[in-house]
Motif scaffolding. Sequence first.
Motif, short mmCIF file in Angstrom:
data_model
loop_
_atom_site.label_atom_id
_atom_site.label_comp_id
_atom_site.label_asym_id
_atom_site.label_seq_id
_atom_site.Cartn_x
_atom_site.Cartn_y
_atom_site.Cartn_z
N GLN A 31 14.32 -0.93 34.77
CA GLN A 31 14.44 0.37 35.43
C GLN A 31 15.55 1.17 34.76
N MET A 32 15.55 2.48 35.06
CA MET A 32 16.58 3.38 34.55
C MET A 32 16.99 4.34 35.66
N GLU A 33 18.28 4.60 35.74
CA GLU A 33 18.82 5.50 36.75
C GLU A 33 19.59 6.63 36.06
N ILE A 34 19.42 7.84 36.55
CA ILE A 34 20.12 9.00 36.00
C ILE A 34 20.84 9.70 37.14
N ALA A 35 22.16 9.88 37.01
CA ALA A 35 22.95 10.53 38.05
C ALA A 35 23.86 11.59 37.44
N GLY A 36 23.94 12.74 38.09
CA GLY A 36 24.82 13.81 37.61
C GLY A 36 24.23 15.17 37.89
N PRO A 37 24.84 16.24 37.39
CA PRO A 37 25.97 16.23 36.45
C PRO A 37 27.31 16.10 37.16
N GLU A 38 28.33 15.67 36.40
CA GLU A 38 29.68 15.64 36.93
C GLU A 38 30.18 17.06 37.13
N GLN A 39 31.18 17.20 37.99
CA GLN A 39 31.79 18.52 38.17
C GLN A 39 32.53 18.94 36.91
N ARG A 40 32.52 20.24 36.64
CA ARG A 40 33.22 20.76 35.46
C ARG A 40 34.72 20.59 35.60
N ASP A 41 35.38 20.43 34.46
CA ASP A 41 36.83 20.32 34.43
C ASP A 41 37.43 21.71 34.62
N GLU A 42 37.97 21.96 35.79
CA GLU A 42 38.49 23.30 36.09
C GLU A 42 39.82 23.58 35.42
N SER A 43 40.44 22.56 34.81
CA SER A 43 41.74 22.78 34.18
C SER A 43 41.62 23.47 32.82
N THR A 44 40.45 23.46 32.23
CA THR A 44 40.26 24.10 30.93
C THR A 44 40.04 25.60 31.10
N THR A 45 40.51 26.36 30.13
CA THR A 45 40.38 27.82 30.18
C THR A 45 38.95 28.23 29.86
N ASP A 46 38.39 29.08 30.71
CA ASP A 46 37.05 29.62 30.49
C ASP A 46 37.19 31.12 30.31
N LEU A 47 37.08 31.58 29.06
CA LEU A 47 37.28 32.99 28.76
C LEU A 47 36.15 33.88 29.30
N LEU A 48 35.06 33.26 29.74
CA LEU A 48 33.94 34.04 30.29
C LEU A 48 33.83 33.91 31.81
N ALA A 49 34.83 33.29 32.43
CA ALA A 49 34.76 33.09 33.88
C ALA A 49 34.82 34.41 34.63
N ASP A 50 35.68 35.31 34.21
CA ASP A 50 35.84 36.63 34.86
C ASP A 50 35.15 37.68 34.00
N LYS A 51 33.94 38.02 34.38
CA LYS A 51 33.10 38.88 33.52
C LYS A 51 33.35 40.35 33.84
N HIS A 52 34.57 40.80 33.54
CA HIS A 52 34.97 42.20 33.77
C HIS A 52 35.72 42.70 32.54
N GLN A 53 35.85 44.03 32.48
CA GLN A 53 36.51 44.64 31.31
C GLN A 53 37.91 44.11 31.08
N ARG A 54 38.60 43.77 32.16
CA ARG A 54 39.99 43.32 32.02
C ARG A 54 40.09 41.98 31.26
N SER A 55 38.97 41.29 31.19
CA SER A 55 38.98 40.00 30.49
C SER A 55 38.71 40.14 29.00
N LEU A 56 38.47 41.34 28.51
CA LEU A 56 38.18 41.52 27.08
C LEU A 56 39.39 41.19 26.21
N GLU A 57 40.59 41.57 26.69
CA GLU A 57 41.77 41.35 25.85
C GLU A 57 42.02 39.86 25.59
N PRO A 58 42.02 38.98 26.63
CA PRO A 58 42.20 37.55 26.32
C PRO A 58 41.06 36.98 25.47
N PHE A 59 39.85 37.51 25.64
CA PHE A 59 38.74 37.02 24.81
C PHE A 59 38.97 37.43 23.35
N LEU A 60 39.44 38.66 23.13
CA LEU A 60 39.75 39.11 21.78
C LEU A 60 40.86 38.27 21.15
#
Length: 815
Positions: free
Chosen positions: A386-415
């Motif tokens: 047999q085979m078992e598949i479980a997941g997905p795990e929760q994302r690591d929230e400690s890492t920076t996500d440059l696309l998390a805040d999809k507003h104009q103010r986030s363009l500068e850190p993305f640049l």
Amino acid sequence: MKNIFLIILLLFPSTCLSADNDFDTKAYLRNHCIRCHGVEEQNADRRFDTLQAELSDYQIAEQWQEILDVVNLGEMPPEDEPQPSADETKRFVATVSRQLELARDALASGGHEQFRRLNRYEYRKTIRDLLGVNMDSFDPTTSFPADDRVDGFDNIGESLVLSDYLLQCYLDAASQSIDKAVQAQAVVAPINELLRAQDMCQRKYQFRPFVYFEVNPTGDYVDVGHSDPSLPRVHATRFKGVPADGHYTIRVKAEGINREHPYAPNSLQVDRTEPIKMQVIATNPKVARPAAGQNSSDRVVATVPLLDHQTKVYEFRVWLDKGFVPVIRYANGPLNFRTSLVKLVQKYHPETLTNNWKDVFSTEPSEILDVWMSDAYEGPRMRIHQMEIAGPEQRDESTTDLLADKHQRSLEPFLYGAFRRPPLESEVARYQTFCQSRMGAGESEETAFLTTCKAILCSPNFLYVETPPDAGESGDQAFRLASRLSYFLWSSMPDDQLFRAAASGKLREPETLLAQTRRMLQDPRAEAFIVNFTNSWLHLNELGSMPPDTQKFTSYYDRQLEPLMRRETQLFFAEVLHKNLSIEHFIDSDFTFANRYLAAHYGLPTIEGDEFRRISLPKNSLRGGLLGHASVLTATSNGVESSPVTRGIWVLENILGSPPPPPPPDVEPLEPDIRGATTIRQQLAKHRNVATCAECHRKIDPIGFALESFDPIGSLRREYYDSKGKPIGAVDTTGTLPTGESFTDIAQLKQLLLKQKDQFAHCLTEKMLTYALGREVGFQDRPVIESIVGKLTAKGDGLHNLVELIVTSEVFIDN
């Protein structure tokens, strides 16, 4: 006479000799060089009668530097030419050295600044680190044209040109990458799927010898007897794919069956001493039917040995992209299974043969038997319960996500991240205006933000390793140095620590630069340096370009030796690097890295398991150093036979740093002697009878002959064999170098090469500096190389020291 010249030059280095402004360097060439390099003859494709004495440009200066090098090495003039006096050569060396020094100063105003774009590998790694996208199964560069190589290096700025087609590829890749990053943000309810044997296979018996063997006789397990990767794999058809990108836990209940079987030893072409292995593969159903055999989306996520006749649950943590499914393959079973099964059944189990067992179109047996072919077969199998598949795990929230805040103010850190430096106010304003124009055209702020991010990924500021000269007004050299360092050691963008060091203004200070270098070399991302530099310097990227003959070298394919060969060299380089061992180990050493298969290939004592480990080589072993690595020996063969010419050139180019010029266009190349009718020495003797070939082959051939101890896939040999496997003569590994030094085998040659350690240090320094700067080094870099080599020698020739000396060199800091 040659030895006298060398002694004089060693006692009076060119930097200490006083230049003679009245010395006629052209007269020296006329008297000792023009006969072989003039209007009538151009040996080694070199002509000096038209060479200007005035070093007015880089090309002329490079030619004079080349002449100076061969005179310094004592290679020119040849022994059979009129020899200059020791004093004349001393004055020539001093005068040319001084002229080159003046030329460096005069031509320095033009600068060496080169701006290079990211190559394919660097692009993928940068997308990974900028967007946090897992790249295990995602590659936005698949449509990119291959990057051109220069002497093995694919990161040379001058060759990394842009084209209209590549620009379109960048647009597509930017869109795919941003979309993939957004997709990875999706939050879904976790799954926990239990897939039983009936979900994987419902065939209860096998009545004829199919090319594959997969049955579920009781409903409780699936038996797999074949191993060819192009044949069906175990797949649970009801599982349509994982719901989101992420890490999943896969548990497989399995066992190995009949590793020890009653059939003749060679009947199935499997190694009885080796555990049966299970391979778990992630694959994309949108590319091909998962159970149908290997396809381009396949990625091996685990390979494990199974216990014999003992069930166990094997657990793996793996990354799966949305929609991917896991399939299972018998990794080391019989390959040509149908042929083997036909012979076995006829000999051992004739009672299981139906009247239509030979009919390849029959889907049902012609009669019902008490015992089916698949029941009677007692060969090795992988059994899956047999085979078992479980997941997905929760994302690591400690890492920076440059696309998390999809507003104009986030363009500068993305640049900031994309450009790898603080963006200029004008740049921020330009992209904000673009974002606003997209919203004015009817897009939502989120869509407009993502569209703008895609546009940023098409900017030269992102696509080039360092800011191009016309990309902006930023003059902050610290951030350019940060990028130069990170692409040298990681083939990717700087991390937060390196960015902070650049922002502090202290990165250019030696203490800070060294601290960052040491930290980065300990980071797992430094594997990119180990892999890419060895690929480039040693030309391992050519391994597999001329595949060995499938009939003569079956073990190369049965044992899948190619990746093992490459891995040995990578681990060896990493060991020398991390332990700061002397670079002499690349010429000769008393250790290497091997696993079960590679040790067997080398004829070394048996090693258990697939994992590589450091092993001590037996006394008098010929394997020590790079010249005994199967990766190098296979990459320098033509797939049919070994090539002394290719191998000799490889040593001259990558160990001694004195590559010969290309052969003249009117000379026929050597063809592989597939009949074994003549020895390679006899074939090469014909080349040495050609005047334009003789000088180069005098240097190439002896080194190549020493390496004839190894066949085209790096196995030791004492004799040559014809196409029928009959011995046709002993291998002759003797040779004499142009210096007059003789050797009987590769072991003695390596000792002679160790005497030229300083020349090897120059070669390795030049190769690594080329890789670090992303440009070819020339005569203008010679003082830097000399300085690095001198300091390296004083520090004990450690490889880690060499990396640090390059990073702290003026040419690296101010390139």
